[in-house]
Design a protein around this motif. Sequence first.
Motif, mmCIF file in Angstrom:
data_model
loop_
_atom_site.group_PDB
_atom_site.id
_atom_site.type_symbol
_atom_site.label_atom_id
_atom_site.label_comp_id
_atom_site.label_asym_id
_atom_site.label_seq_id
_atom_site.Cartn_x
_atom_site.Cartn_y
_atom_site.Cartn_z
ATOM 1 N N GLY A 171 0.833 -1.212 0.000
ATOM 2 C CA GLY A 171 0.000 0.000 0.000
ATOM 3 C C GLY A 171 0.859 1.250 0.000
ATOM 4 O O GLY A 171 0.734 2.112 -0.884
ATOM 5 N N VAL A 172 1.787 1.332 0.945
ATOM 6 C CA VAL A 172 2.617 2.533 1.069
ATOM 7 C C VAL A 172 3.469 2.708 -0.192
ATOM 8 O O VAL A 172 3.567 3.802 -0.756
ATOM 9 C CB VAL A 172 3.502 2.443 2.324
ATOM 10 N N GLY A 173 4.064 1.581 -0.666
ATOM 11 C CA GLY A 173 4.883 1.631 -1.889
ATOM 12 C C GLY A 173 4.058 2.129 -3.056
ATOM 13 O O GLY A 173 4.516 2.950 -3.848
ATOM 14 N N GLY A 174 2.833 1.650 -3.155
ATOM 15 C CA GLY A 174 1.946 2.073 -4.245
ATOM 16 C C GLY A 174 1.721 3.572 -4.227
ATOM 17 O O GLY A 174 1.839 4.242 -5.247
ATOM 18 N N PHE A 175 1.455 4.086 -3.027
ATOM 19 C CA PHE A 175 1.238 5.528 -2.910
ATOM 20 C C PHE A 175 2.460 6.305 -3.372
ATOM 21 O O PHE A 175 2.363 7.297 -4.097
ATOM 22 C CB PHE A 175 0.913 5.912 -1.454
ATOM 23 N N MET A 176 3.638 5.816 -2.946
ATOM 24 C CA MET A 176 4.851 6.538 -3.299
ATOM 25 C C MET A 176 5.062 6.512 -4.816
ATOM 26 O O MET A 176 5.415 7.533 -5.426
ATOM 27 C CB MET A 176 6.063 5.929 -2.582
ATOM 28 N N ALA A 177 4.852 5.336 -5.411
ATOM 29 C CA ALA A 177 5.032 5.226 -6.860
ATOM 30 C C ALA A 177 4.074 6.170 -7.581
ATOM 31 O O ALA A 177 4.449 6.902 -8.497
ATOM 32 C CB ALA A 177 4.801 3.793 -7.319
ATOM 33 N N ALA A 178 2.798 6.174 -7.119
ATOM 34 C CA ALA A 178 1.797 7.039 -7.745
ATOM 35 C C ALA A 178 2.213 8.500 -7.611
ATOM 36 O O ALA A 178 2.111 9.292 -8.550
ATOM 37 C CB ALA A 178 0.431 6.813 -7.101
ATOM 38 N N GLY A 179 2.735 8.856 -6.414
ATOM 39 C CA GLY A 179 3.164 10.232 -6.165
ATOM 40 C C GLY A 179 4.254 10.649 -7.130
ATOM 41 O O GLY A 179 4.323 11.796 -7.567
ATOM 42 N N MET A 180 5.132 9.694 -7.476
ATOM 43 C CA MET A 180 6.202 10.046 -8.402
ATOM 44 C C MET A 180 5.713 10.086 -9.848
ATOM 45 O O MET A 180 6.133 10.927 -10.645
ATOM 46 C CB MET A 180 7.337 9.023 -8.297
ATOM 47 N N ALA A 219 2.578 10.571 -11.092
ATOM 48 C CA ALA A 219 1.531 11.521 -11.474
ATOM 49 C C ALA A 219 2.080 12.776 -12.167
ATOM 50 O O ALA A 219 1.611 13.144 -13.250
ATOM 51 C CB ALA A 219 0.680 11.888 -10.263
ATOM 52 N N PRO A 220 3.105 13.444 -11.552
ATOM 53 C CA PRO A 220 3.610 14.644 -12.243
ATOM 54 C C PRO A 220 4.192 14.323 -13.616
ATOM 55 O O PRO A 220 4.036 15.098 -14.561
ATOM 56 C CB PRO A 220 4.695 15.167 -11.307
ATOM 57 N N MET A 221 4.849 13.126 -13.679
ATOM 58 C CA MET A 221 5.453 12.775 -14.970
ATOM 59 C C MET A 221 4.386 12.623 -16.043
ATOM 60 O O MET A 221 4.539 13.116 -17.160
ATOM 61 C CB MET A 221 6.216 11.453 -14.840
ATOM 62 N N VAL A 222 3.345 11.941 -15.692
ATOM 63 C CA VAL A 222 2.257 11.745 -16.657
ATOM 64 C C VAL A 222 1.675 13.089 -17.054
ATOM 65 O O VAL A 222 1.442 13.386 -18.218
ATOM 66 C CB VAL A 222 1.160 10.830 -16.040
ATOM 67 N N ARG A 223 1.524 13.940 -16.051
ATOM 68 C CA ARG A 223 0.956 15.260 -16.338
ATOM 69 C C ARG A 223 1.821 16.027 -17.321
ATOM 70 O O ARG A 223 1.335 16.633 -18.277
ATOM 71 C CB ARG A 223 0.832 16.070 -15.040
ATOM 72 N N PHE A 224 3.130 15.982 -17.083
ATOM 73 C CA PHE A 224 4.018 16.686 -18.014
ATOM 74 C C PHE A 224 3.905 16.102 -19.414
ATOM 75 O O PHE A 224 3.910 16.815 -20.410
ATOM 76 C CB PHE A 224 5.475 16.588 -17.534
#
Lengths: 171, 156
Positions: free
Chosen positions: A21-30, A32-37
Amino acid sequence: MSKDKKNQVSRRQFLNYTLTGVGGFMAAGMLAPMVRFAIDPVLQPDEGGEFVSAKISEEDITTEPKRVAFNVEQVDAWYESTVEKVAWVYKQEDGSIIALDPTCTHLGCFVGWNDNENYPEHFYCPCHDGLYTKDGVNVPNTPPTAPLAVYEHKIENGILYLGKAIPREEA
Amino acid sequence: MKWKRQDMQQYLKSKEYIDTAIVPLLPFSMEGNDEDLLSLTYQHEVMDVFTERLEKEYKGRIFRFPTYSYLATSKIEDEVERLNGYYEQLKTQPFQFVFYLTFDAKWKKHEKNLEGQLLWLPILKDGDIHQEETKKVILDQNEQITDLIRAYWSET
């Protein structure tokens, strides 16, 4: 052997779940901005060229095409300049406004409205006798092969603003 | 069409439609008094605006060539000869009408020796091209010249 309900989740399982769970959140946090860019240009609102005042109020536009001139700042690769653009503006039968680009789709001369006695109520190109009906559609068997382009337009405070000229395909 | 690569590309594809050549004629000098120099630059500016407009509205039929420059002090007979050389060049392409646009009255006297049509325009010696009054005059002259060119066109 699970006699006790408390032991339904083992220590190992519990740790697995929380770490995923925690790892998933961290991966998503990293990510998300990349996808947005990556898809950023898609999210930008399309500016569609800036709108410029045509210095004519909505009430002054009749069903008779009127020639209006307006100035646009144009940036070329090498220099910036103010270019005078021209539009033929009138109200269509349903009351909506249309602004036609006078540039003949044949070779780029300016067409005039109703200024040739042989072709009343038409847009006429003086260069090679190109003809367009009032809605800007080219008349077959004359040189142009596409209708006149139409300017994007909007009304703000009763004043007509014009944007980019959008080319039209052959009808 | 202008003397530009992109326009030339288009010209090469549709030569038969672009049958009118326009060549501005402008004298050059740096030795006159201040007034003369101001007048020369002013005339150059007006000519620029003038031909720019002409070319813009009749892009599909008019080819605007680079300005023909000559020394204000040179003998006009020699210039006539040189300009006729230009004409020969233009005539290697399917141009039917060749117009020379000038504010210099010197050409007028030698018009008959000139191949092509001379369009001489009288103009104020000096002025401010951004002034409303000047603009009006230029626009009005512009209209008269286009009417004249269209009259030539309709004869064929």
